[in-house]
Scaffold this motif. Structure first.
Motif, short mmCIF file in Angstrom:
data_model
loop_
_atom_site.label_atom_id
_atom_site.label_comp_id
_atom_site.label_asym_id
_atom_site.label_seq_id
_atom_site.Cartn_x
_atom_site.Cartn_y
_atom_site.Cartn_z
N PHE A 605 0.96 -0.96 -0.13
CA PHE A 605 -0.26 0.19 0.08
C PHE A 605 0.88 0.99 -0.39
N GLY A 606 2.08 1.60 0.73
CA GLY A 606 2.92 2.42 1.13
C GLY A 606 3.66 2.96 -0.81
N VAL A 607 3.46 1.46 -1.47
CA VAL A 607 4.07 1.97 -2.69
C VAL A 607 2.37 2.62 -3.67
N VAL A 608 1.39 1.78 -3.15
CA VAL A 608 0.07 2.80 -4.61
C VAL A 608 0.32 4.55 -3.37
N LEU A 609 0.12 4.32 -2.49
CA LEU A 609 0.63 6.18 -1.88
C LEU A 609 1.61 6.62 -2.53
N LEU A 610 2.93 6.06 -3.15
CA LEU A 610 3.30 6.81 -4.04
C LEU A 610 3.52 7.28 -5.76
N GLU A 611 3.54 5.85 -6.11
CA GLU A 611 1.98 6.09 -6.97
C GLU A 611 1.28 7.31 -7.60
N LEU A 612 0.46 7.69 -6.06
CA LEU A 612 -0.28 9.60 -5.50
C LEU A 612 0.26 10.02 -5.78
N LEU A 613 1.72 9.89 -4.82
CA LEU A 613 2.57 11.06 -4.20
C LEU A 613 2.85 11.44 -5.94
N THR A 614 3.71 10.64 -6.41
CA THR A 614 4.22 10.64 -7.37
C THR A 614 4.40 11.23 -8.81
N GLY A 615 2.98 9.93 -9.34
CA GLY A 615 2.59 9.95 -10.57
C GLY A 615 3.06 9.23 -10.89
N SER A 616 4.62 8.75 -10.80
CA SER A 616 5.02 7.12 -11.46
C SER A 616 4.83 6.14 -11.72
N THR A 617 5.49 4.73 -12.25
CA THR A 617 5.02 3.78 -12.16
C THR A 617 5.79 3.24 -11.13
N LYS A 639 15.77 10.27 2.35
CA LYS A 639 17.65 10.33 3.20
C LYS A 639 17.89 12.09 3.04
N GLU A 640 17.73 12.31 1.40
CA GLU A 640 18.29 12.99 1.20
C GLU A 640 18.11 14.42 1.04
N ASP A 641 17.08 14.28 1.86
CA ASP A 641 16.23 15.86 2.32
C ASP A 641 15.42 16.45 0.44
N ARG A 642 15.54 15.36 -0.62
CA ARG A 642 14.84 15.86 -2.09
C ARG A 642 13.37 15.92 -2.23
N LEU A 643 12.26 15.89 -1.18
CA LEU A 643 11.23 15.38 -1.78
C LEU A 643 10.42 15.55 -2.48
N VAL A 644 10.51 17.63 -2.75
CA VAL A 644 10.52 18.18 -4.09
C VAL A 644 10.68 17.82 -5.35
N ASP A 645 11.77 16.75 -4.86
CA ASP A 645 12.37 16.48 -6.56
C ASP A 645 11.75 15.45 -6.86
N ILE A 646 10.45 14.66 -6.09
CA ILE A 646 9.69 13.05 -6.67
C ILE A 646 8.58 13.46 -6.46
N ILE A 647 7.46 14.58 -6.02
CA ILE A 647 6.26 14.94 -5.96
C ILE A 647 5.89 15.26 -7.54
N ASP A 648 4.85 14.79 -7.68
CA ASP A 648 4.19 15.23 -9.38
C ASP A 648 4.49 16.51 -9.35
N SER A 649 4.98 17.11 -10.27
CA SER A 649 4.84 18.19 -11.09
C SER A 649 3.61 19.38 -11.12
N ARG A 650 2.63 18.13 -11.38
CA ARG A 650 0.44 18.69 -11.14
C ARG A 650 0.14 18.79 -9.88
N ILE A 651 0.67 18.73 -8.99
CA ILE A 651 0.74 17.91 -7.63
C ILE A 651 0.95 19.67 -6.85
N LYS A 652 2.27 19.78 -7.29
CA LYS A 652 2.79 21.52 -7.17
C LYS A 652 2.71 22.77 -7.84
#
Length: 745
Positions: A605-617, A639-652
């Motif tokens: 389920f955590g991976v599904v949550l990531l798909e919704l958060l990032t828009g990636s497969t 870990k590297e404090d780069r969350l903004v880089d992986i979030i779906d651009s459409r959410i941002k």
């Protein structure tokens, strides 16, 4: 200047025009495809090269090019190669080829105490070939050897167990989990990677002669393998195959169905006059065959030649009178002399009538016996799958809405399980769209075979439990069909496809609001929480992924495909020797222990949550090796404090609250913890998502309440969480929260 043409001059010109028109008409509608010349090589070693395959420029259809080389300078004969794999033979009729590929090995050197690994990789992407689902199996040989295979979308694992070499229970010819195990494929794959779980206790890994010990893993032709116990303490399996084993590949020409291919005369490959088109079994194209009564190569002009039935059949159909025709034969009547005609009629007609009566009687008897035999077989399957117990329980519990369907009903509903009605294929079976006589739409799942007797005995009990599940975010099981060898399940039809298609469809251009993503995640979490905490006994899904979450007409989430999951075992020491799941979603702890737990579902389920958060497969074969797994890429970014880089651009771009994004990301990180015990329970995940969803419904709350007050406010609403989880109804909790907000607390 004027030129006068006589009538005699006009006639030759008309003849030339008429001849040209005839030639054009003959070629009209014929495929204009590259065909091999007479100089093309017909044999390489002992392999016949049959078009569309070929060696050299202009000798093969695109994608079917072969090489003919010697394996070494000392070799006596040439060998045919396809993608650096030796080719053994070609089948035009079946659309198959037989090649050999390398065995993966894990070898322990007793003197140095080192373990060396030889992985296996085959990539058939962007080619007309796939690995045959029906003809191959993933095979593992060895002493407590656990190997896994990553396919195009799925992961298959196999654990070969045994005792010490002095107390082996393995038997020649039996690959049943002791010293050897096999797993059937779950689809026609185009990618294959085999490796071993690299955690071993080497205490008992020794041979009687002190030689090197090896375990093996390979996908290979099922019929070509016969297990021998000598494979366990020697390198005989490797040596007798010279490190390679046969594997069957399906192939197809083009990448469209027959209906579409026939409309394009310039590329249509069935060029013989007496050929026909057949859709390929791998669903990636089509094949050509000669029509009945003809044989040869349908991919060549005039390649299908007539079969002379009078010559090839011994004896011929009508000795002395058989006459061959194009595609068939005839047996013309032979009239006797008139003086013998009457006597012949008397001699023939009388016995003939008797023969006809006897044949009719035998046929009727045979049909009656066959119908009775079929009825007995259906009754046997029905009882074997627990049908009588299920009927008894249904009669005692009125209003369950659970039905037992006949095979004939489902065949009619799915139009004989026509391929056009396929909704999807998975590791647990194929799902078809169906229409009942009353106009109700259904989804029919034809399950994969159940191998153990224990599975068959418990099937009816499991169906009864699943039939009682009634949750708005779980696909309703309407009934089942038990009178077949492998039971079929009937579900309600969900019209708007899967969450995977919703996120990644339309080339990933769909703009899904962040609030909608959180709502879908919450609804999915509620369903899994219900299965884990409120079903009795608890149900472990085992294959949570975005393609197993369906969306109804209102785009509300409904978890599906749990009918093939397992009931949570009372004995936590129970293990599964076969590991199955989907690449990218599989719990790494499950891969190591072979033990499915509720925390395995939490990880997926955590991976599904990531798909919704990032828009990636969840898994991307095309990317760099260290970025193929979405979960690993996400954990590194956190870990590297780069969350903004992986979030779906459409959410941002929607201007979503960064604090909420970080909360969802932190929840996903907790679900993806490598240690299962540290992951939250699904009911805790659902509660957290519910709180976040409420904050999004009331964006003005943070402006009027400090963080401590808001946490207290939302915490007090949890009094209704039990009702919310067990029924999927949020109205009571919304009223409580709204009342607290209106009171100014």
């Amino acid at each position: 200047m004027y030129y006068y043409k006589s009538a005699t001059d006009t006639v030759p010109m008309l003849l030339i025009l008429l001849f040209s028109l005839t030639v054009l008409l003959q070629f009209q509608g014929k495929a204009v495809v590259a065909l091999p010349g007479s100089s093309c090589q017909r044999w390489c070693g002992d392999v016949e090269i049959i078009y569309p395959f070929g060696i050299g420029a202009g000798c093969a259809m695109k994608g079917f090019e072969l090489d003919c080389n010697k394996t070494s300078a000392e070799a006596d004969t040439n060998v045919t190669f396809l993608f650096n794999m030796p080719l053994l033979n070609i089948s035009l009729l079946q659309g198959e080829i037989r090649v050999t590929h390398r065995i993966s090995s894990m070898c322990y050197n007793q003197s140095t105490r080192n373990i060396s690994y030889n992985e296996g990789l085959m990539n058939l992407n962007d080619s007309p070939f796939t690995f045959s689902e029906q003809r191959n199996k993933f095979t593992v040989i060895g002493f407590n050897t656990f190997a896994y295979m990553i396919g195009t979308t799925n992961v298959l694992g196999c654990l070969a167990q045994s005792g010490t070499y002095n107390n082996l229970t393995a038997q020649d010819g039996f690959c049943d989990g002791v010293g050897c195990c096999q797993v059937a494929l779950t689809g026609n794959m185009s990618y294959y990677y085999a490796d071993f779980l690299r955690q071993y206790n080497t205490t008992n890994m020794s041979t009687t002669d002190g030689a090197e010990y090896c375990g093996y893993a390979v996908m290979m032709e099922a019929r070509a393998f016969h297990f021998r116990t000598t494979y366990l303490n020697t390198t005989e399996f490797w040596k007798e195959n010279d490190g390679r084993v046969p594997v069957i590949l399906n192939w197809a020409v083009g990448n469209e169905t027959c209906d579409i291919a026939k409309t394009n005369a310039t590329s249509y490959a069935c060029v013989s006059n007496n050929s026909t088109c057949i859709d390929s079994v791998n669903g990636l194209g089509y094949l050509c065959n000669c029509t009945e009564g003809y044989t040869g190569n349908p991919y060549l002009p005039d390649g299908c030649q007539d079969i002379d039935e009078c010559a090839v059949n011994v004896p011929p159909p009508c000795p002395g009178h058989c006459k061959n025709t194009n595609g068939s034969f005839i047996c013309p009547d032979q009239k006797p002399p008139s003086s013998l005609r009457y006597g012949t009629v008397v001699l023939i007609v009388g016995p003939s009538i008797g023969v006809v009566i006897v044949v009719i009687a035998i046929t009727c008897t045979y049909l009656i016996l066959e119908r009775k035999k079929l009825s007995n077989i259906k009754q046997k399957y029905f009882q074997q799958h627990g049908g009588m117990m299920l009927l008894q329980e249904i009669s005692l519990k009125q209003g369950t809405g659970f039905s037992i369907f006949t095979e004939a009903e489902l065949i009619e509903a799915t139009d004989k399980f026509d391929d056009k009605n396929i909704l999807g294929r998975g590791g647990h079976g194929t799902v078809y769209k169906g229409l009942l006589k009353d106009g109700s739409l259904i989804a029919v799942k034809r399950c994969v075979s159940m191998t153990s007797e224990q599975q068959k005995k418990e099937f009816g009990k499991e169906m009864l439990i699943l039939s009682q599940i009634n949750h708005k975010n779980i696909v309703k099981l309407l009934g089942c069909c038990l009178e077949v060898e492998v039971p079929m399940l009937v579900y309600e039809f969900i019209p708007n496809g899967t969450l995977f298609q919703f996120i990644h469809g339309d080339n990933g251009s769909r703009n899904i609001p962040f609030s909608t993503r959180i709502r879908i995640a919450l609804e999915s979490a509620l369903a899994l929480s219900y299965l884990h905490s409120w079903a009795s006994p608890p149900i472990l899904h085992g294959d949570v992924k975005s393609s197993n979450i369906l969306l109804d007409e209102n785009y509300e989430a409904k978890v599906s495909d749990f009918g093939a999951s397992i009931l949570a075992p009372a004995d936590k020491s129970q293990f599964m020797t076969l590991v199955q799941g989907t690449c990218g979603y599989l719990d790494p702890e499950y891969m190591q222990t072979c033990q499915l737990t509720d925390k395995s579902d939490v990880y997926s389920f955590g991976v599904v949550l990531l798909e919704l958060l990032t828009g990636s497969t969840a898994f991307n074969l095309e990317g760099p090796e260290n970025e193929r797994s979405l979960s690993l890429r996400f954990l590194n970014a956190m870990k590297e404090d780069r969350l903004v880089d992986i979030i779906d651009s459409r959410i941002k771009a929607d201007g979503s609250d960064n604090g909420l994004l970080e909360e969802v990301a932190e929840l996903a990180r907790q679900c993806l913890d490598m240690i299962g015990e540290r992951r939250p329970a699904m009911r805790d995940v659902a509660e957290k998502l519910d709180r976040l969803a409420k904050v999004m419904q009331h964006p003005w709350v943070p402006a009027q309440h400090n963080p401590e007050e808001m946490e207290s406010l939302l915490g007090e609403s949890s009094v209704a969480s039990l009702e919310m989880i067990s029924t999927g109804n949020f109205s009571m909790e919304k009223r409580i929260v709204q009342g607290l907000l209106d009171s100014g607390r």
